[in-house]
Design an enzyme around this catalytic site. Structure first.
Site, mmCIF file in Angstrom:
data_model
loop_
_atom_site.group_PDB
_atom_site.id
_atom_site.type_symbol
_atom_site.label_atom_id
_atom_site.label_comp_id
_atom_site.label_asym_id
_atom_site.label_seq_id
_atom_site.Cartn_x
_atom_site.Cartn_y
_atom_site.Cartn_z
ATOM 1 N N SER A 678 36.657 41.180 39.187
ATOM 2 C CA SER A 678 35.957 40.080 39.851
ATOM 3 C C SER A 678 36.647 39.593 41.120
ATOM 4 C CB SER A 678 35.776 38.906 38.878
ATOM 5 O OG SER A 678 37.020 38.386 38.493
ATOM 6 N N LYS A 721 35.031 29.494 35.915
ATOM 7 C CA LYS A 721 35.510 29.675 37.282
ATOM 8 C C LYS A 721 35.040 28.547 38.196
ATOM 9 C CE LYS A 721 35.758 34.724 36.967
ATOM 10 N NZ LYS A 721 35.194 36.012 37.415
#
Length: 772
Positions: A678, A721
């Site tokens: 990611s 996140k």
């Protein structure tokens, strides 16, 4: 005689144990349990002594003067508080100075002397051994009370002493006679006396057998059964053996007749009871049969508990015990709605997956209360033996049913809620089978109505059980097992959720546990936020509750010492109670810089802002990666660099740079391992920024996987996140366009404070992230 020191005593009724005999005892009296526990961690030796009169209380005066020195072979605590032991007789002993229980010694004990017996001349030995075996075989054939394995063992013995002890243990004579044989030190006199008793029993058995033959044709089946039962009672009473076995068989029959047993199970119970009637009450085989009958008759055959289908009640209970978790609560209410419409539907099999401390197991308990079901928890962590799930086969000594059958026995109904805790931590052993494979049948709605346990030996219906499974990760759960469950993910709590959980549940509970009144201790929001941020770092709330417990104890100590009357905890005085902060956070800069880009990472304790730093310097075109990066992250960096080189002209980067300059990528906090794809677009953006000298825009962060062609692929952990970015003051988050749907899980205040931009390729990322 050899004088020995004192040993604890276990007092038994109606039973004499001879040397060489192995018996199974279920011990329920506390003094006897204390005696066993006193020796279990040592040499395991204790004295087994019989009461003279069963109707009187246990006392030193009511015990025979001879007993048996024994060794505890096996020890197991049963759920009802009873202790089951396997004991082997070792030597005859004479007792002296018997003392009752005291404060520092909660059991009987006594001095003892081992009996050294006189040897028999060898010529007499063989004669006595042969006569005893022949007479005992005749008696056993007529009485039909001796198992074949006893006769086989008898023939294998060469010592008349051992032969005499085996016969005395199985012969139906009075306790007084057995004690007399046990305490006789002269072997010849003992064996001759035993032979005399055996001859009497043989004559009695012959007379009885003749009477049976004469009367057999004169009575019908029911009269015969009644006659035999009464006759056995009379014989037992005459021989001093009591009516234990007969009464036990009658009780088992009554219990079996009162239960809706399937026909094969009922037939098996009858067969086992017939075997039990023929065996001496002290034989080890009778103990095995009793255990099996107890296991069968403790199961809730056909018994269903009434459930509570009130949706309002369930909603109230779930909201009372747990904050948030809307998806889970919604699923439970859906189940209740279906049950209202379809009463006989199969119960679901739900798997809660999430990090430690988010309330998976406690949620299962709340669900059981909400829907009115009994609750049982089976911990699977570290289980490596298939027999733990399916039970042991009855051929093994000490065999017991598996954990699932135990749970059904404890719940006493066919429709409990069973929680299989920590299923991802199941082990396997090539020699003991695979427990996860054994669970396939229990968790398969198509076949769990006929679950097979090795010990029970009959199919048992588990289709009405509401199964809730918990795990921290699904990666270690076998695919076949995972396919049978409805997986519901419990993500880590946000800071706001932890705040509400602490105020509504944790702090009140800790106040109550530590005896602190409602108004004596208050914690304001700023202090609670500091406690969450600086004293804990976790996905759940376990450590948060521990810290609140520490705080309550500190306040209690100061109140007791008269230092304070009440405590108001604020952000400024929190350290006075809990000390310096446990976790120190870097002040992360969110302003734009060259070669430094804010990435977003997921960890087991939530999200983190991840800085990616890139520097270029004179070299040979090498790429250096530091910061304890995993293989996947390294491959993402190389793929990103390849993409940059393929479109360097469009980006304004000279081709010679890649041959004359080295590129160094570093992710700070080098002691912490990092991996995953990611950070792909973050590393690409940082490299382009360093190679072109363009600064990143202020207060921007990004996450997404990059391909060689520059496409941006979706990633996981979006909620965690984004919450980390919001906590650090980030205003704009770039993410794969396909992940925009995950924003629905975010709190409303976060969505209002931040801007979210979906991107399809790296070109869009660079335009949005870098200044011109």
């Amino acid at each position: 005689m050899d004088v020995e020191s004192r040993l604890p005593i276990v007092v038994v009724k109606g039973l004499i144990v001879f040397p060489g005999t192995v018996i199974s005892l279920d011990v329920g009296k506390q003094k006897a349990i204390n005696a066993i526990e006193a020796v279990i961690n040592g040499e395991r030796r204790l004295l087994l002594v019989t009461q003279r009169n069963d109707n009187k209380e246990e006392s030193a005066d009511n015990l025979f003067e001879h007993g048996t020195l024994t060794v505890v072979k096996q020890y197991m605590k049963l759920p009802n508080g009873v202790v089951r032991v396997l004991i082997e007789g070792v030597e005859r002993v004479s007792l002296s100075n018997i003392q009752d229980a005291a404060i520092n010694k909660p059991y009987f004990d006594a001095n003892f002397e081992t009996l050294a017996y006189m040897r028999v001349p060898s010529a007499d030995e063989e004669v006595l051994r042969t006569m005893l075996i022949e007479s005992f075989e005749q008696w056993a054939q007529l009485s039909k009370k001796v198992a074949q394995d006893v006769l086989k063992t008898l023939h294998e013995q060469t010592s008349p002493i051992t032969v005499g002890d085996i016969i005395a243990a199985n012969l139906t004579i009075s306790l007084e006679e057995k004690e007399k044989i046990l305490g006789e030190g002269d072997v010849k006199r003992r064996l001759i006396h035993l032979l005399h008793l055996l001859t009497e029993q043989l004559e009695y058995a012959k007379i009885r057998n003749n009477i049976e033959i004469e009367t057999k044709t004169q009575i019908d089946k029911h009269q015969k059964e009644f006659y035999l039962r009464e006759k056995i009672k009379a014989i037992h009473k005459e021989l001093g053996d009591g009516e234990d076995v007969a009464d036990e068989v009658v009780n088992y029959k009554k219990k079996a007749e009162a239960m809706p047993l399937p026909k094969p199970v009922a037939d098996k119970v009858k067969d086992e009871l017939r075997r039990l009637e023929k065996l001496p009450s002290a034989s080890s085989e009778s103990g095995v049969i009793r255990d099996y009958l107890d296991a069968l008759l403790k199961l809730p055959w056909g018994k269903m508990d009434e459930e509570n289908y009130e949706i309002e009640h369930a909603e109230k209970v779930l909201d009372r015990d747990h904050y948030g978790l809307e998806k889970v609560k919604e699923r439970i209410l859906e189940f209740l709605a279906v049950r209202i419409l379809k009463k006989d539907g199969k119960a679901p099999i739900i798997c809660f997956v999430g990090p430690p401390g988010v309330g998976k197991t406690s949620l299962a308990e709340s669900i059981a209360e909400a829907i009115g079901r009994k609750f049982s928890r089976i911990s699977l962590g570290g289980v490596r033996d298939e027999a733990e799930i399916r039970g042991h086969r009855r051929t093994y000594i000490g065999a017991i049913p598996g954990r699932i059958i135990h749970a059904m026995q404890d719940c006493e109904c066919l429709n409990p809620l069973i929680c299989l805790d920590e299923i991802d931590k199941l082990g396997s052993d090539s020699s003991k089978g695979d427990p996860s494979s054994a669970l396939l049948e229990a968790l398969d709605p198509a076949q769990n109505d006929e679950f097979s346990d090795h010990y029970i030996e009959f199919p048992f219906d588990l289709s009405k059980v509401f199964w809730i499974v918990t795990a921290n990760t699904m990666e270690t759960v076998p695919p076949a097992l995972r396919d049978r469950m409805e997986v519901i993910e419990l993500t880590s709590y946000t800071e706001d959720e932890k705040m509400e959980i602490a105020k509504q549940h944790l702090l009140p509970r800790q106040k109550e546990n530590n005896g602190i009144g409602e108004d004596i201790l208050t914690v304001n929001d700023k202090a609670m936020q500091k406690l969450i941020r600086d004293y804990t770092m976790e996905s759940g709330v376990r450590n948060l509750e521990r810290k609140l417990g520490d705080l309550c104890r500190k306040v209690a100590f100061k109140i007791v010492h008269g230092e304070i009357e009440n405590a108001k905890i604020t952000e400024s005085n929190l350290e006075k109670f809990l000390g310096p902060a446990t976790f120190l956070h870097d002040v992360k800069k969110v302003a734009g810089e060259v070669g430094i880009v804010n990435g977003l990472a997921w960890t087991s304790v939530g999200g983190e802002l991840l800085k990616v730093e890139v520097l270029t310097y004179k070299g040979n075109g090498h790429l250096t990666l530091t910061g304890q990066l995993g293989d996947v992250m390294k491959e993402s960096a190389r793929a990103g660099l390849t993409y940059i080189r393929s479109c360097s002209k469009e980006l304004g980067i000279k081709d010679t740079v890649f041959e004359k300059d080295d590129i160094h990528i570093h992710c700070p906090a080098g002691a912490i391992p990092k991996d995953g794809p990611s950070a792909g677009i973050t590393m690409v953006t940082a490299m382009v920024s360093a190679l072109t000298g363009r600064k990143t825009k202020d207060a921007i962060a990004m996450t997404g996987e990059v391909t060689l062609s520059g496409r941006v692929l979706p990633i996981g952990g979006v909620k965690e996140k984004v919450l980390a970015a919001h906590r650090e003051g980030i205003k704009t988050v770039l993410m794969p366009e396909q992940n925009l749907q995950d924003l629905e899980k975010l709190p409303e205040n976060v969505k209002e404070d931040m801007k979210f931009v979906g991107v399809k390729n790296v070109d869009e990322v660079l335009k949005l992230a870098l200044n011109k």
